[in-house]
Design a protein around this motif. Structure first.
Motif, PDB file in Angstrom:
ATOM      1  N   ILE A   1       0.994  -1.069  -0.282  1.00  0.00           N
ATOM      2  CA  ILE A   1       0.217  -0.125   0.127  1.00  0.00           C
ATOM      3  C   ILE A   1       0.973   1.247  -0.157  1.00  0.00           C
ATOM      4  N   TYR A   2       0.228   2.261  -0.759  1.00  0.00           N
ATOM      5  CA  TYR A   2       1.167   3.469  -0.561  1.00  0.00           C
ATOM      6  C   TYR A   2       0.093   4.861   0.149  1.00  0.00           C
ATOM      7  N   ALA A   3       0.814   5.842   0.312  1.00  0.00           N
ATOM      8  CA  ALA A   3      -0.681   6.733   0.342  1.00  0.00           C
ATOM      9  C   ALA A   3       0.588   8.251   0.713  1.00  0.00           C
ATOM     10  N   LEU A   4       0.123   9.314   1.117  1.00  0.00           N
ATOM     11  CA  LEU A   4       0.352  10.518   0.950  1.00  0.00           C
ATOM     12  C   LEU A   4       0.540  10.569   2.442  1.00  0.00           C
ATOM     13  N   SER A   5       1.427  10.713   3.185  1.00  0.00           N
ATOM     14  CA  SER A   5       1.219  11.030   5.201  1.00  0.00           C
ATOM     15  C   SER A   5       1.694  12.525   5.448  1.00  0.00           C
ATOM     16  N   SER A   6       2.459  13.378   4.075  1.00  0.00           N
ATOM     17  CA  SER A   6       1.993  13.768   4.893  1.00  0.00           C
ATOM     18  C   SER A   6       0.893  15.076   4.238  1.00  0.00           C
TER      19      SER A   6
ATOM     20  N   LEU B   1       2.803   0.153 -10.673  1.00  0.00           N
ATOM     21  CA  LEU B   1       4.035  -1.243 -10.350  1.00  0.00           C
ATOM     22  C   LEU B   1       2.974  -2.328  -9.406  1.00  0.00           C
ATOM     23  N   GLY B   2       1.297  -1.591  -9.403  1.00  0.00           N
ATOM     24  CA  GLY B   2       0.739  -3.004  -8.687  1.00  0.00           C
ATOM     25  C   GLY B   2       0.945  -2.093  -7.644  1.00  0.00           C
ATOM     26  N   CYS B   3       1.353  -1.743  -6.519  1.00  0.00           N
ATOM     27  CA  CYS B   3       1.041  -1.265  -5.466  1.00  0.00           C
ATOM     28  C   CYS B   3      -0.685  -0.622  -5.176  1.00  0.00           C
ATOM     29  N   ARG B   4      -1.061  -0.420  -4.160  1.00  0.00           N
ATOM     30  CA  ARG B   4      -2.743  -0.091  -4.157  1.00  0.00           C
ATOM     31  C   ARG B   4      -3.119   1.025  -2.854  1.00  0.00           C
ATOM     32  N   HIS B   5      -3.267   2.378  -2.880  1.00  0.00           N
ATOM     33  CA  HIS B   5      -3.335   3.216  -1.948  1.00  0.00           C
ATOM     34  C   HIS B   5      -4.142   2.714  -0.696  1.00  0.00           C
ATOM     35  N   ALA B   6      -3.632   3.285  -0.032  1.00  0.00           N
ATOM     36  CA  ALA B   6      -4.132   2.515   1.223  1.00  0.00           C
ATOM     37  C   ALA B   6      -5.726   3.424   2.104  1.00  0.00           C
ATOM     38  N   GLU B   7      -5.811   1.888   2.302  1.00  0.00           N
ATOM     39  CA  GLU B   7      -7.084   3.277   3.138  1.00  0.00           C
ATOM     40  C   GLU B   7      -7.140   3.750   4.640  1.00  0.00           C
ATOM     41  N   ALA B   8      -8.132   4.230   4.931  1.00  0.00           N
ATOM     42  CA  ALA B   8      -7.875   5.550   6.150  1.00  0.00           C
ATOM     43  C   ALA B   8      -7.524   5.174   7.743  1.00  0.00           C
TER      44      ALA B   8
ATOM     45  N   LEU C   1      19.249   4.469   6.489  1.00  0.00           N
ATOM     46  CA  LEU C   1      19.906   5.932   5.723  1.00  0.00           C
ATOM     47  C   LEU C   1      19.426   6.263   4.956  1.00  0.00           C
ATOM     48  N   ALA C   2      18.578   8.024   4.773  1.00  0.00           N
ATOM     49  CA  ALA C   2      18.016   8.146   4.149  1.00  0.00           C
ATOM     50  C   ALA C   2      19.422   8.800   3.304  1.00  0.00           C
ATOM     51  N   LYS C   3      18.765   8.323   1.301  1.00  0.00           N
ATOM     52  CA  LYS C   3      19.223   8.592   0.728  1.00  0.00           C
ATOM     53  C   LYS C   3      18.831   9.223  -0.451  1.00  0.00           C
ATOM     54  N   LEU C   4      19.704  10.451  -1.136  1.00  0.00           N
ATOM     55  CA  LEU C   4      19.283  10.978  -1.821  1.00  0.00           C
ATOM     56  C   LEU C   4      19.447  10.090  -3.869  1.00  0.00           C
ATOM     57  N   SER C   5      17.893  10.286  -4.053  1.00  0.00           N
ATOM     58  CA  SER C   5      17.988   9.378  -4.795  1.00  0.00           C
ATOM     59  C   SER C   5      17.481  10.347  -6.139  1.00  0.00           C
ATOM     60  N   SER C   6      17.758   9.691  -7.336  1.00  0.00           N
ATOM     61  CA  SER C   6      16.931   9.776  -8.615  1.00  0.00           C
ATOM     62  C   SER C   6      14.689   9.330  -8.603  1.00  0.00           C
ATOM     63  N   ILE C   7      14.207   9.691  -8.567  1.00  0.00           N
ATOM     64  CA  ILE C   7      13.374   8.880  -8.821  1.00  0.00           C
ATOM     65  C   ILE C   7      12.383   9.062 -10.236  1.00  0.00           C
ATOM     66  N   ARG C   8      12.593   7.770 -10.845  1.00  0.00           N
ATOM     67  CA  ARG C   8      12.075   7.751 -12.212  1.00  0.00           C
ATOM     68  C   ARG C   8      10.863   7.023 -11.974  1.00  0.00           C
ATOM     69  N   GLY C   9      10.229   7.309 -13.850  1.00  0.00           N
ATOM     70  CA  GLY C   9       8.751   6.687 -13.391  1.00  0.00           C
ATOM     71  C   GLY C   9       9.183   6.275 -14.653  1.00  0.00           C
TER      72      GLY C   9
ATOM     73  N   GLU D   1       1.563  13.467  -7.650  1.00  0.00           N
ATOM     74  CA  GLU D   1       0.834  12.588  -8.443  1.00  0.00           C
ATOM     75  C   GLU D   1       1.239  11.925  -9.348  1.00  0.00           C
ATOM     76  N   ALA D   2       2.466  12.244 -10.124  1.00  0.00           N
ATOM     77  CA  ALA D   2       3.077  11.229 -10.501  1.00  0.00           C
ATOM     78  C   ALA D   2       3.606   9.816 -10.068  1.00  0.00           C
ATOM     79  N   VAL D   3       3.996  10.928  -9.121  1.00  0.00           N
ATOM     80  CA  VAL D   3       4.655   8.953  -8.607  1.00  0.00           C
ATOM     81  C   VAL D   3       3.662   8.362  -7.428  1.00  0.00           C
ATOM     82  N   LEU D   4       2.768   8.814  -7.332  1.00  0.00           N
ATOM     83  CA  LEU D   4       0.701   8.128  -6.638  1.00  0.00           C
ATOM     84  C   LEU D   4       1.020   6.921  -7.970  1.00  0.00           C
ATOM     85  N   THR D   5       1.131   7.692  -9.143  1.00  0.00           N
ATOM     86  CA  THR D   5       0.405   7.131 -10.530  1.00  0.00           C
ATOM     87  C   THR D   5       1.329   5.730 -10.749  1.00  0.00           C
ATOM     88  N   GLU D   6       2.696   6.180 -10.117  1.00  0.00           N
ATOM     89  CA  GLU D   6       4.487   5.383 -10.650  1.00  0.00           C
ATOM     90  C   GLU D   6       3.414   4.219 -10.333  1.00  0.00           C
TER      91      GLU D   6
END
Ligand SMILES: Nc1nc2c(ncn2[C@@H]2O[C@H](COP(=O)(O)OP(=O)(O)OP(=O)(O)O)[C@@H](O)[C@H]2O)c(=O)[nH]1
Length: 436
Positions: free
Chosen positions: A7-12, A100-107, A45-53, A91-96
């Motif tokens: 599952i995924y969601a915008l948590s902020s 990739l087969g993940c599902r938007h989390a419920e409340a 460990l936080a890693k600065l990365s390029s997020i690609r679609g 929006e672009a990351v959530l769409t991606e």
């Protein structure tokens, strides 16, 4: 688990924002991270990365964090993407992620998984919901006692004592005729159960205060038409909320505002002026006024004339004389608890001090580990009653006494969610926002 277990969601919070945090949890987390950022960072460990679609298109650059299950919030593999908080980026990351087969989390779904994987119990989860909702310092302090596990430890300690007592009784029942189990076990068990009943009772004494901290203190401003009620509400709220005119009967409905006073949440209500009237709308307003007055924790009764204080019959009333800039000679000091003028500000500080003095005295409590929810209070009452019944059932036999202790243990277990709570779960988790 199937494909949509991840599952995924915008948590902020709301967008746009400086940074937006997207959370991912489930068995496909590493696979998704590898596709989005090329590699999986070392756990924690936080890693600065390029997020690609798709097609290797760059979406954003941000921090990627990976938490390997079970050492994560949900107990599963989890990831956090800290991105620039633009609507299109998110929006672009959530769409991606959906692609990739993940599902938007419920409340509340992340927290529900944390509960199911034994990372948090129900008290901690409810505390987390309260911590997120906390608007005052007192609410925060109360919630953090719940979310951090202090209260759960207390309840689990009590549960262990109940289990121990039951085990001692069972042993006595099973081995009553054998010499190696001394018959003197029971008196110490009953002494401890009696003490436990008292401890739960003392804990329950804090429930009323905790409820006020959590839900706020209901303070109602009441009085005759034109006494200055709406003016006082506006002055205390420091905003023009209620309409103020010289026409008696201006306020018709109950107007409410939330304030923070001395760290407490105050729900302040302005009401229609109380008088005899034939006007149907005003009549309804007065009925509503009397209704909120009857439920108030504190009533501020206003009058601009000492002979004209409303008889409210409400407990916890502060009598306030108003408009003393225009009618100072009318008042002798004993006629009211406080004299004010909203026009000049005279007496306003004193009025606030008097309201604060009517707030619960928190010095009576050594900490904020108090039961703040009806659900907890009901279970605690049930546990205490069952312990008392057990103590009172000496003539009925040890097995009946043990059964009462089992009922007490189950009631405590339902608070933390250790027993029989399936039907409660959807209610509790639905309080959460998506992403928690
Ligand atoms: N001089 C003076 N006038 C005041 C003061 N407070 C309120 N007033 C005036 O009294 C009148 C009534 O004030 P409101 O605040 O509307 O009174 P209310 O009790 O809400 O009136 P209803 O809505 O009719 O019940 C207005 O003209 C206010 O300006 C004060 O401290 N001093």
């Amino acid at each position: 688990m199937g494909i949509s277990d991840t599952i995924y969601a915008l948590s902020s919070g709301g967008l746009p924002s400086g940074v937006a945090m997207i959370r991912i949890s489930g068995t496909r987390t590493t696979e998704v991270l590898a596709k989005l950022s090329g590699k999986i960072p070392a756990p924690r460990l936080a890693k600065l990365s390029s997020i690609r679609g798709r097609n290797d298109q760059l979406i954003d650059q941000g921090l990627v964090l990976f938490f390997k299950g079970p050492g994560s919030f949900t107990g599963e593999d989890c990831a956090e993407l800290q991105l620039h908080g633009g609507k299109a980026v998110v929006e672009a990351v959530l769409t991606e992620l959906a692609y990739l087969g993940c599902r938007h989390a419920e409340a509340g779904e992340f927290s529900r998984r944390a509960f199911q994987n034994d990372k948090l119990d129900l008290v901690e989860i409810e505390g987390l919901a309260d911590l997120i909702a906390a608007e005052t310092e007192m609410q925060r302090r109360l919630a953090v006692e719940h979310s951090s596990g202090h209260l759960s430890s207390l309840y689990e300690g009590w549960s262990r004592r109940l289990v121990h007592a039951r085990a001692m009784i069972e042993a006595e029942l099973d081995f009553a005729d054998e010499e190696d189990v001394p018959g003197s076990v029971s008196p110490s068990v009953w002494a401890d159960m009696s003490l436990l009943g008292e401890e739960i009772g003392t804990h329950l004494d804090g429930a009323a205060v905790a409820e006020i901290i959590r839900d706020g203190l209901n303070v109602v401003i009441a009085g005759a038409p034109n006494a200055g009620k709406s003016s006082l509400l506006n002055a205390l709220a420091q905003r023009d909320i209620a309409i103020v005119t010289e026409i008696a009967g201006t306020t018709r409905d109950v107007l409410s505002v939330d304030l923070s006073l001395a760290g407490f949440s105050i729900k302040l209500h302005d009401t229609a002026g109380l008088r005899e009237t034939q006007d149907l709308v005003e009549k309804e307003g007065i009925r509503r006024a009397r209704n909120v007055i009857s439920k108030a924790d504190l009533v501020i009764a206003l009058s601009d004339n000492p002979c004209d204080f409303p008889e409210l019959g409400a407990v916890g009333t502060i009598r306030v004389g108003t408009k003393i800039d225009s009618n100072p000679d009318l008042w002798d000091k004993s006629a009211a608890d406080v004299l004010i003028s909203v026009k000049t500000g005279q007496g306003m500080e004193r009025l606030i001090d008097v309201i604060v003095s009517r707030l619960p005295d928190l010095n009576a409590f050594s900490n904020f580990a108090l039961p703040s929810r009806r659900r907890h209070v009901d279970c605690l009452n049930e546990a205490r009653t069952a312990i008392h019944s057990s103590l009172a059932a000496a003539d009925l036999g040890l097995d009946i006494q043990a059964e009462y202790l089992r009922i007490a243990g189950d009631a405590l277990g339902r608070i933390t969610g250790r027993v029989d709570v399936e039907d409660l779960l959807s209610i509790i988790f639905s309080e959460f926002c998506v992403g928690k």
